[in-house]
Design an enzyme around this catalytic site. Structure first.
Site, PDB file in Angstrom:
ATOM      1  N   PRO A  47      -5.810  -6.239  10.815  1.00 28.35           N
ATOM      2  CA  PRO A  47      -7.297  -5.431  11.526  1.00 28.35           C
ATOM      3  C   PRO A  47      -7.480  -4.628  11.344  1.00 28.35           C
ATOM      4  O   PRO A  47      -6.539  -4.046  12.983  1.00 28.35           O
ATOM      5  CB  PRO A  47      -7.680  -7.008  12.271  1.00 28.35           C
ATOM      6  CG  PRO A  47      -6.378  -8.184  12.793  1.00 28.35           C
ATOM      7  CD  PRO A  47      -5.231  -6.896  11.804  1.00 28.35           C
ATOM      8  N   LEU A  48      -8.487  -3.725  10.534  1.00 28.31           N
ATOM      9  CA  LEU A  48      -8.277  -2.304  11.189  1.00 28.31           C
ATOM     10  C   LEU A  48      -9.260  -2.077  12.730  1.00 28.31           C
ATOM     11  O   LEU A  48     -10.051  -3.116  12.726  1.00 28.31           O
ATOM     12  CB  LEU A  48      -9.310  -2.196   9.889  1.00 28.31           C
ATOM     13  CG  LEU A  48      -8.151  -1.872   8.890  1.00 28.31           C
ATOM     14  CD1 LEU A  48      -9.558  -1.245   7.698  1.00 28.31           C
ATOM     15  CD2 LEU A  48      -6.984  -0.784   9.048  1.00 28.31           C
ATOM     16  N   ASN A  67      -9.168  10.600   3.904  1.00 31.55           N
ATOM     17  CA  ASN A  67      -9.125  11.312   3.124  1.00 31.55           C
ATOM     18  C   ASN A  67      -9.482  10.884   2.171  1.00 31.55           C
ATOM     19  O   ASN A  67      -9.733  10.691   0.735  1.00 31.55           O
ATOM     20  CB  ASN A  67      -7.074   9.679   2.776  1.00 31.55           C
ATOM     21  CG  ASN A  67      -7.236   8.604   2.705  1.00 31.55           C
ATOM     22  OD1 ASN A  67      -8.253   8.061   2.536  1.00 31.55           O
ATOM     23  ND2 ASN A  67      -6.727   8.288   3.100  1.00 31.55           N
ATOM     24  N   ASP A 103      -9.996   5.734   7.742  1.00 35.43           N
ATOM     25  CA  ASP A 103     -10.931   5.625   7.773  1.00 35.43           C
ATOM     26  C   ASP A 103     -11.870   3.911   8.132  1.00 35.43           C
ATOM     27  O   ASP A 103     -13.246   4.233   8.915  1.00 35.43           O
ATOM     28  CB  ASP A 103     -11.744   5.576   6.087  1.00 35.43           C
ATOM     29  CG  ASP A 103     -11.417   7.217   5.887  1.00 35.43           C
ATOM     30  OD1 ASP A 103     -11.808   8.320   6.131  1.00 35.43           O
ATOM     31  OD2 ASP A 103     -10.808   6.981   5.158  1.00 35.43           O
ATOM     32  N   GLU A 122     -17.162  -6.179  24.548  1.00 38.01           N
ATOM     33  CA  GLU A 122     -16.506  -7.487  24.707  1.00 38.01           C
ATOM     34  C   GLU A 122     -14.953  -7.594  23.670  1.00 38.01           C
ATOM     35  O   GLU A 122     -14.038  -7.515  23.894  1.00 38.01           O
ATOM     36  CB  GLU A 122     -16.703  -8.371  24.363  1.00 38.01           C
ATOM     37  CG  GLU A 122     -18.330  -9.011  25.116  1.00 38.01           C
ATOM     38  CD  GLU A 122     -19.686  -8.465  25.190  1.00 38.01           C
ATOM     39  OE1 GLU A 122     -19.862  -7.630  24.332  1.00 38.01           O
ATOM     40  OE2 GLU A 122     -20.180  -8.874  25.893  1.00 38.01           O
ATOM     41  N   HIS A 129     -27.640 -18.412  24.740  1.00 34.34           N
ATOM     42  CA  HIS A 129     -26.102 -18.611  25.654  1.00 34.34           C
ATOM     43  C   HIS A 129     -25.743 -19.508  25.541  1.00 34.34           C
ATOM     44  O   HIS A 129     -24.350 -19.661  26.512  1.00 34.34           O
ATOM     45  CB  HIS A 129     -26.712 -18.016  26.869  1.00 34.34           C
ATOM     46  CG  HIS A 129     -27.490 -16.376  26.550  1.00 34.34           C
ATOM     47  ND1 HIS A 129     -28.094 -15.752  25.880  1.00 34.34           N
ATOM     48  CD2 HIS A 129     -27.105 -15.775  27.321  1.00 34.34           C
ATOM     49  CE1 HIS A 129     -28.200 -14.829  25.929  1.00 34.34           C
ATOM     50  NE2 HIS A 129     -28.129 -14.549  27.418  1.00 34.34           N
ATOM     51  N   HIS A 132       0.574  -0.904   0.202  1.00 35.47           N
ATOM     52  CA  HIS A 132       0.278   0.404   0.140  1.00 35.47           C
ATOM     53  C   HIS A 132       0.952   1.022   0.639  1.00 35.47           C
ATOM     54  O   HIS A 132       1.362   1.562   0.870  1.00 35.47           O
ATOM     55  CB  HIS A 132      -0.923   0.086   1.422  1.00 35.47           C
ATOM     56  CG  HIS A 132      -1.974  -1.355   1.600  1.00 35.47           C
ATOM     57  ND1 HIS A 132      -1.140  -2.473   2.072  1.00 35.47           N
ATOM     58  CD2 HIS A 132      -2.763  -1.463   0.954  1.00 35.47           C
ATOM     59  CE1 HIS A 132      -2.922  -3.078   1.857  1.00 35.47           C
ATOM     60  NE2 HIS A 132      -3.435  -3.106   1.389  1.00 35.47           N
ATOM     61  N   ARG A 174     -16.230 -20.779  38.316  1.00 41.75           N
ATOM     62  CA  ARG A 174     -16.311 -19.518  38.372  1.00 41.75           C
ATOM     63  C   ARG A 174     -16.082 -19.505  40.134  1.00 41.75           C
ATOM     64  O   ARG A 174     -15.461 -18.161  40.048  1.00 41.75           O
ATOM     65  CB  ARG A 174     -17.984 -18.974  37.542  1.00 41.75           C
ATOM     66  CG  ARG A 174     -18.894 -19.248  38.742  1.00 41.75           C
ATOM     67  CD  ARG A 174     -20.289 -18.739  37.940  1.00 41.75           C
ATOM     68  NE  ARG A 174     -21.716 -19.006  38.235  1.00 41.75           N
ATOM     69  CZ  ARG A 174     -22.476 -18.647  38.682  1.00 41.75           C
ATOM     70  NH1 ARG A 174     -22.805 -16.654  38.522  1.00 41.75           N
ATOM     71  NH2 ARG A 174     -23.694 -18.511  39.070  1.00 41.75           N
ATOM     72  N   HIS A 186      -4.523   3.243  -2.815  1.00 42.51           N
ATOM     73  CA  HIS A 186      -4.780   2.324  -1.831  1.00 42.51           C
ATOM     74  C   HIS A 186      -3.681   0.914  -1.848  1.00 42.51           C
ATOM     75  O   HIS A 186      -2.493   0.872  -0.852  1.00 42.51           O
ATOM     76  CB  HIS A 186      -6.062   2.269  -1.093  1.00 42.51           C
ATOM     77  CG  HIS A 186      -6.222   0.728  -0.338  1.00 42.51           C
ATOM     78  ND1 HIS A 186      -6.482   1.510   1.332  1.00 42.51           N
ATOM     79  CD2 HIS A 186      -6.027  -0.255  -0.254  1.00 42.51           C
ATOM     80  CE1 HIS A 186      -6.077   0.542   1.425  1.00 42.51           C
ATOM     81  NE2 HIS A 186      -6.045  -0.522   0.890  1.00 42.51           N
ATOM     82  N   HIS A 205      -1.775  -1.054   7.293  1.00 45.01           N
ATOM     83  CA  HIS A 205      -1.658  -1.650   5.839  1.00 45.01           C
ATOM     84  C   HIS A 205      -0.666  -0.239   5.441  1.00 45.01           C
ATOM     85  O   HIS A 205       0.664  -0.772   4.605  1.00 45.01           O
ATOM     86  CB  HIS A 205      -2.874  -1.670   5.309  1.00 45.01           C
ATOM     87  CG  HIS A 205      -3.479  -0.271   5.235  1.00 45.01           C
ATOM     88  ND1 HIS A 205      -4.765  -0.312   5.831  1.00 45.01           N
ATOM     89  CD2 HIS A 205      -3.590   0.628   4.256  1.00 45.01           C
ATOM     90  CE1 HIS A 205      -5.108   1.443   6.168  1.00 45.01           C
ATOM     91  NE2 HIS A 205      -4.163   1.316   5.101  1.00 45.01           N
TER      92      HIS A 205
HETATM   93  C1  LIG Z   1     -10.973  -6.106   9.819  1.00 42.77           C
HETATM   94  C2  LIG Z   1     -10.199  -5.834   8.351  1.00 42.77           C
HETATM   95  N1  LIG Z   1     -11.880  -5.498   7.296  1.00 42.77           N
HETATM   96  C3  LIG Z   1     -10.537  -5.261   6.027  1.00 42.77           C
HETATM   97  C4  LIG Z   1     -10.140  -5.642   5.688  1.00 42.77           C
HETATM   98  C5  LIG Z   1      -9.007  -4.765   4.382  1.00 42.77           C
HETATM   99  N2  LIG Z   1      -8.586  -3.220   3.904  1.00 42.77           N
HETATM  100  C6  LIG Z   1      -7.522  -2.923   4.515  1.00 42.77           C
HETATM  101  S1  LIG Z   1      -7.620  -1.326   3.946  1.00 42.77           S
HETATM  102  C7  LIG Z   1      -9.289  -1.248   4.113  1.00 42.77           C
HETATM  103  C8  LIG Z   1      -9.317   0.106   3.477  1.00 42.77           C
HETATM  104  C9  LIG Z   1      -8.992   0.726   4.528  1.00 42.77           C
HETATM  105  O1  LIG Z   1      -9.473   2.194   4.077  1.00 42.77           O
HETATM  106  P1  LIG Z   1      -8.424   3.373   5.094  1.00 42.77           P
HETATM  107  O2  LIG Z   1      -8.711   2.639   6.587  1.00 42.77           O
HETATM  108  O3  LIG Z   1      -9.663   4.574   4.785  1.00 42.77           O
HETATM  109  O4  LIG Z   1      -6.864   3.097   4.489  1.00 42.77           O
HETATM  110  P2  LIG Z   1      -6.575   3.775   3.649  1.00 42.77           P
HETATM  111  O5  LIG Z   1      -7.561   3.756   2.003  1.00 42.77           O
HETATM  112  O6  LIG Z   1      -7.034   5.452   3.900  1.00 42.77           O
HETATM  113  O7  LIG Z   1      -5.453   4.339   4.051  1.00 42.77           O
HETATM  114  C10 LIG Z   1      -9.440  -2.438   3.900  1.00 42.77           C
HETATM  115  C11 LIG Z   1     -11.096  -2.921   4.031  1.00 42.77           C
HETATM  116  C12 LIG Z   1      -8.987  -5.192   7.598  1.00 42.77           C
HETATM  117  N3  LIG Z   1      -7.161  -5.033   6.984  1.00 42.77           N
HETATM  118  N4  LIG Z   1      -9.384  -5.326   8.525  1.00 42.77           N
HETATM  119 MG   LIG Z   2      -8.955   6.113   3.925  1.00 46.55          MG
END
Ligand SMILES: Cc1ncc(C[n+]2csc(CCOP(=O)(O)OP(=O)(O)O)c2C)c(N)n1
Ligand SMILES: [Mg+2]
Length: 694
Positions: free
Chosen positions: A131-132, A201, A171, A429, A490, A29, A373, A277, A69
């Protein structure tokens, strides 16, 4: 060269290293590193207190790249600051963490510049991201840790812990629910040591954010209670610096900086598009970008003269000075407060204080018994008093999970009481999991808790815990059908299998109160693995350990609990948790009928798998093929222990809403059922419906 020119050169070095690495790897990226290079430059070279010579210095500021990324930002800055490597034993190795060769081999096997930031693989990475949303949520745990550490260890004239936590996100991070959970809690706790910078962005993978993300993010963060700032131009270093100055003056609120940026900045054809990207720019576009930066177009992986020195004079000098001051301060602190200093040092190595396990209870035999527990609650209250930095809480289920620390002085962690050892995560959680990781990355020993069924809501963070090799603890109660009336929503079914499937995660489901204690004894000594403790809601008989084998067998994952006189079984019953006492009852019945039955208590597959073949064979005698596994969970996976000729009494459907006794009858979790199946396996009974079902 003027200062300003040198600064621009340093920023463009980050940009071009990122561009070249992605181009070389043919994946990655480039766009976001191109846009955020000035931000990363400013944070690192002008703001952060971080000594590249010692990336694990305890009072360093923390930096989290939540938009993982954009990892080339981190590899570039770690390289240019010549941050040094440390190993898993916290020893400094002298060599650089990320070399230019690593960057040339971005995303290749064994490179210290992998696809996404990986804690434990690359020194200087504070947490694994990708993982975002995880990174920002984890940063909240780091900020909580700083508050707790400062309150416990700082003294007049001794600010041993006064670091800040900086996280950068995009984002995607802010769309993910986990960041909302974490942001809400961060503001509630008034974490003024925490700053998130939002890369605004307007671009994600599918295009403009207007197709999916049109809320007013600033208003949302204001509503949470954050201090919200905006920097309208990602290339404006002065404004960026100013925003951090405001952060440093802001009290009782975390700071959220919206940074308007242009993804792919400088790329004539790709700037502000999703094309910047996730793919290399292409040879031609790379040249055009370099031209736009005033960079030699045919040079790759170029670090111009003076750039290393520029970072050495900035973060290098500032960090070294800060660490030197701190080291002197800590030496004086050690003289005045030797006990506190010792605690800090133990914590850094993830060691425990002497006699950390004193007063752990031993439970006498008791057919009525005690719930998993409840035994756990007793252990927690002992351990938390023995280990000052062992702390945690639940996602609003403390009274049910029995995770509340109720000894005198334990206290609740709040903005105005950072000494508290009971963390209240609220019904969050996922953020709880990430925050527990953040606490552990800060060298505290944290636990989080909820019902086992809701481990689903925390699973991504638990997985990262395992990947990062953190000794975290997740306490999950209501482990099966014990809360029968709550019904199938549950009742965990696939959850044990799912936890067992995560590499490097130790899952333990103890069978009685003494096994719970032994489970804690095992877990607390872990350094590099997280543990999941799966506990019953209902009382389980406390086994008579004079008659049966000692509970210390837990440390081997599985052990022979009850056997035949000659240790010569013809059938082996294997069980975990609430089904152990069931297996023991079945064993008694079988023995009374002259059938040579063995019971193996198997609280942990993971631990058992790490024992020698010899030990494993001594527990599961290879030539005994009549084996029955009994567990109130999916049968999935048990084939490995019962073999093709064995049988599993488990679940193949969801549960149902009914009192526990009725559920046990309906689903076959009764001693007589196990007896019948055992006889069938041995050819000593007619084939029954139950056997066919199993
Ligand atoms: C939980 C999760 N879902 C999907 C992805 C795949 N993914 C990687 S980057 C991205 C887009 C992210 O957009 P943004 O945060 O705006 O990053 P930018 O392109 O602006 O750097 C996605 C969907 C991921 N890494 N983690
Ligand atoms: Mg973005």
């Amino acid at each position: 060269m003027t200062d300003e020119e040198m600064t621009q050169l340093a920023i463009n070095t980050i940009r071009t290293l990122s561009i070249d690495a992605v181009q070389q790897a043919k994946s990655g990226h480039p766009g976001t590193p191109m846009a955020l290079a000035p931000l990363i430059y400013t944070i690192w070279n002008r703001v952060m207190r971080f000594d590249p010579e010692d990336p694990i210095w305890p009072n360093r500021d923390r930096f989290v790249l939540s938009n993982g990324h954009a990892s080339m930002l981190l590899w570039s800055i770690l390289h240019l600051t010549r941050t040094k490597a440390v190993n898993a034993n916290y020893e400094r190795l002298g060599q650089v963490s990320v070399s230019l060769e690593d960057i040339r081999h971005f995303r290749q096997l064994d490179s210290k510049a992998p696809g996404h930031p990986e804690y434990h693989w690359v020194s200087g990475v504070e947490t694994t991201t990708g993982p975002l949303g995880q990174g920002v949520a984890t940063s909240v745990g780091m900020a909580v840790a700083q508050k707790w550490l400062a309150h416990r260890y700082n003294r007049p004239r001794f600010n041993i812990f006064d670091y800040n936590v900086y996280a950068v996100c995009g984002d995607g991070c802010l769309m993910e629910g986990v960041s909302s959970e974490a942001a809400s809690l961060a503001a509630h706790l008034g974490l003024d040591n925490l700053c998130w910078v939002y890369d605004n962005n307007h671009i994600t993978i599918e295009g403009k954010t207007r197709i999916t993300f049109t809320e007013d993010v600033e208003a949302r963060f204001l509503a949470y209670g954050w201090n919200v700032l905006r920097v309208g131009n990602a290339n404006d270093l002065e404004r960026i610096e100013q925003a951090f100055e405001i952060l440093h003056k802001t009290k009782e609120r975390p700071t959220f900086i919206v940074l308007d940026s242009h993804i792919g900045y400088g790329s004539p054809h790709k700037q502000d598009t999703a094309a910047a990207h996730g793919e290399p720019l292409g040879e031609d576009e790379v040249r055009l970008c370099k031209r736009a930066y005033g960079w030699p177009e045919d040079k790759t992986f170029l670090v111009p003269e003076g750039v290393y020195e520029h970072f050495a004079a900035g973060i290098g000098a500032r960090g070294a000075e800060a660490r030197r001051k701190w080291t002197d301060l800590f030496a004086a602190y050690r003289t005045e407060y030797p006990d506190a200093a010792t605690e800090i040092e133990l914590m850094q190595r993830r060691d425990l204080p002497a006699s950390w396990d004193r007063n752990l209870p031993v439970f006498p035999a008791d057919p009525k018994g005690i719930a998993g527990r409840d035994a756990s609650g007793k252990a927690l209250n002992v351990l938390a008093q023995n280990i000052p930095w062992f702390l945690g809480g639940s996602a609003d289920l403390g009274p049910s999970n029995k995770t509340t620390l109720n000894y005198e002085g334990a206290g609740d962690f709040q903005g105005d009481n950072p000494a508290g050892k009971n963390l209240h995560f609220g019904i969050r959680e996922h953020a709880m999991g990430a925050i527990v990781n953040g606490l552990s990355l800060s060298k505290l020993r944290p636990y989080g808790a909820t019902f086992f069924i809701f481990s689903d809501y925390a699973r991504p963070a638990i997985r990262l815990s395992a990947l990062m090799e953190l000794p975290t603890l997740f306490i999950f109660t209501h482990d099966a059908m014990g809360d029968g009336e709550d019904g199938p929503t549950h009742q965990p079914i696939e959850h044990l299998a799912s936890m067992r499937a995560i590499p490097n995660l130790v899952t333990l489901r103890p069978g009685d109160a003494n096994e719970v204690i032994e489970a804690y004894r095992y877990i607390m000594q872990l350094h590099h693995e997280p543990a999941v403790l799966v506990l019953s809601r209902q009382p389980l008989p406390t086994l008579d350990r004079k008659k049966y084998a000692p509970a210390s067998g837990v440390a081997r994952g599985a052990y022979v609990l009850a056997d035949t006189p000659g240790n010569d079984p013809e059938v082996i019953l294997i069980a975990s948790g609430s089904e152990v006492s069931l297996a023991v009852e079945a064993h008694e019945k079988l023995v009374a009928e002259g059938i040579r039955a063995r019971v193996v208590s198997m609280p942990s597959w993971d631990i058992f798998e790490h024992q020698t073949q010899e030990y494993r064979d001594s527990v599961l005698t290879p030539d005994v093929t009549a084996r029955i596994a009994i567990e109130q969970a999916t049968t999935f996976g048990w084939e490995r222990y019962v073999g093709r000729r064995g049988c599993v009494i488990g679940m193949k459907t969801f549960g149902a809403s009914a009192p526990l006794k009725e559920l046990q009858r309906k689903f076959g979790f009764e001693p007589d059922q196990a007896v019948t199946v055992a006889k069938e396996l041995l050819g000593k009974a007619q084939r029954s419906r139950a056997f066919a079902a199993a």
